[in-house]
Design an enzyme around this catalytic site. Structure first.
Site, PDB file in Angstrom:
ATOM      1  N   PHE A  37      -5.683 -76.697 -39.874  1.00 45.73           N
ATOM      2  CA  PHE A  37      -5.256 -78.093 -39.802  1.00 45.73           C
ATOM      3  C   PHE A  37      -5.939 -78.782 -38.629  1.00 45.73           C
ATOM      4  O   PHE A  37      -5.866 -78.330 -37.496  1.00 45.73           O
ATOM      5  CB  PHE A  37      -3.744 -78.198 -39.646  1.00 45.73           C
ATOM      6  N   TYR A  39      -6.457 -82.390 -36.456  1.00 44.87           N
ATOM      7  CA  TYR A  39      -5.786 -83.647 -36.136  1.00 44.87           C
ATOM      8  C   TYR A  39      -6.598 -84.508 -35.168  1.00 44.87           C
ATOM      9  O   TYR A  39      -6.275 -85.668 -34.936  1.00 44.87           O
ATOM     10  CB  TYR A  39      -4.428 -83.357 -35.496  1.00 44.87           C
ATOM     11  N   GLY A  40      -7.661 -83.934 -34.590  1.00 44.28           N
ATOM     12  CA  GLY A  40      -8.494 -84.653 -33.615  1.00 44.28           C
ATOM     13  C   GLY A  40      -9.959 -84.459 -33.943  1.00 44.28           C
ATOM     14  O   GLY A  40     -10.385 -84.673 -35.081  1.00 44.28           O
ATOM     15  N   SER A  41     -10.736 -84.019 -32.962  1.00 42.64           N
ATOM     16  CA  SER A  41     -12.187 -83.956 -33.146  1.00 42.64           C
ATOM     17  C   SER A  41     -12.619 -82.955 -34.210  1.00 42.64           C
ATOM     18  O   SER A  41     -13.736 -83.074 -34.749  1.00 42.64           O
ATOM     19  CB  SER A  41     -12.874 -83.619 -31.814  1.00 42.64           C
ATOM     20  N   GLU A 118     -12.159 -74.043 -29.666  1.00 46.22           N
ATOM     21  CA  GLU A 118     -10.812 -74.536 -29.385  1.00 46.22           C
ATOM     22  C   GLU A 118     -10.060 -73.751 -28.321  1.00 46.22           C
ATOM     23  O   GLU A 118      -9.081 -74.249 -27.765  1.00 46.22           O
ATOM     24  CB  GLU A 118      -9.993 -74.545 -30.680  1.00 46.22           C
TER      25      GLU A 118
END
Length: 215
Positions: A37, A39-41, A118
């Site tokens: 999932f 949600y940003g970059s 990440e």
């Protein structure tokens, strides 16, 4: 390169620490294919190979600008930057984003790339959460805000958020451009996020006001 720019060093995980987290997380994965999932970059620059991507929703979670950057990415100690993190929010409307599917045969290689991106250092918790998309409800890997990390500051006021986003800059670019890119991605995907829209409007107004101020 960081030292030559006067930026801090030694704050990142060792390869062994990163691999240990990856192995422990993947051992808990509920399906052979790996859904991720974003949600940003990761939405516009996932870096890993995938076989499928879908619009997705994460109930009980929220995209919050609480990730403080003082290490040189999009901010420094002198001019902190701010980026989005996924936080638990049981009573909110949930978080819209994208879900990428990595086939089982490619999970080992592609997840190594994902962790290198990440899980550079502290700040996140590698977790599986329920997400919904056109195919139904699917558990997906994501990286949740770790409130025990000094990089996560959930108590920032709105005014401080605006200041940090408007002024933060580093070797990856500006915090303002990061927010602009999220807004552009949402426009392309037809995702309505009133918080992003309102925050960007105030950041742009702050930048414009600073540019208009005589030096």
């Amino acid at each position: 390169m960081l030292q030559s720019r006067g930026l801090p060093t030694g704050w990142w995980y060792s390869d062994a620490e990163r691999e240990a987290d990856r192995a422990a997380t993947l051992a808990r994965r509920p399906t052979q294919d790996l859904w991720v999932f974003a949600y940003g970059s990761l939405m516009w620059d996932p870096a890993f190979h995938f076989s499928e991507v879908r619009r997705a929703h994460a109930p009980g979670h929220a995209r919050r600008f609480i990730l403080l950057d003082t290490r040189g990415g999009r901010g420094t100690a002198a001019n902190p930057g701010l980026m989005a993190a996924l936080d638990t929010c049981p009573e909110g409307p949930g978080c819209d984003g994208l879900a990428f599917r990595i086939p089982a045969a490619q999970v080992e290689a592609e997840s190594a790339i994902l962790w290198q991106r990440e899980r550079v250092a502290d700040g996140y918790l590698s977790r599986f959460i329920d997400t919904t998309h056109a195919g139904g409800t699917v558990p997906a890997l994501t990286f949740l805000a770790d409130h025990s990390s000094a990089t996560m500051v959930p108590t920032l006021s709105r005014e401080t958020q605006i200041e940090y986003i408007a002024t933060g800059t580093g070797i990856l670019g500006t915090s303002a451009d990061y927010l602009r890119t999220i807004a552009r991605q949402f426009a392309e995907l037809r995702i309505a996020d009133p918080d992003i829209t309102a925050l960007l409007a105030r950041v742009e107004a702050r930048i414009a006001a600073a540019s208009a101020t005589p030096t």
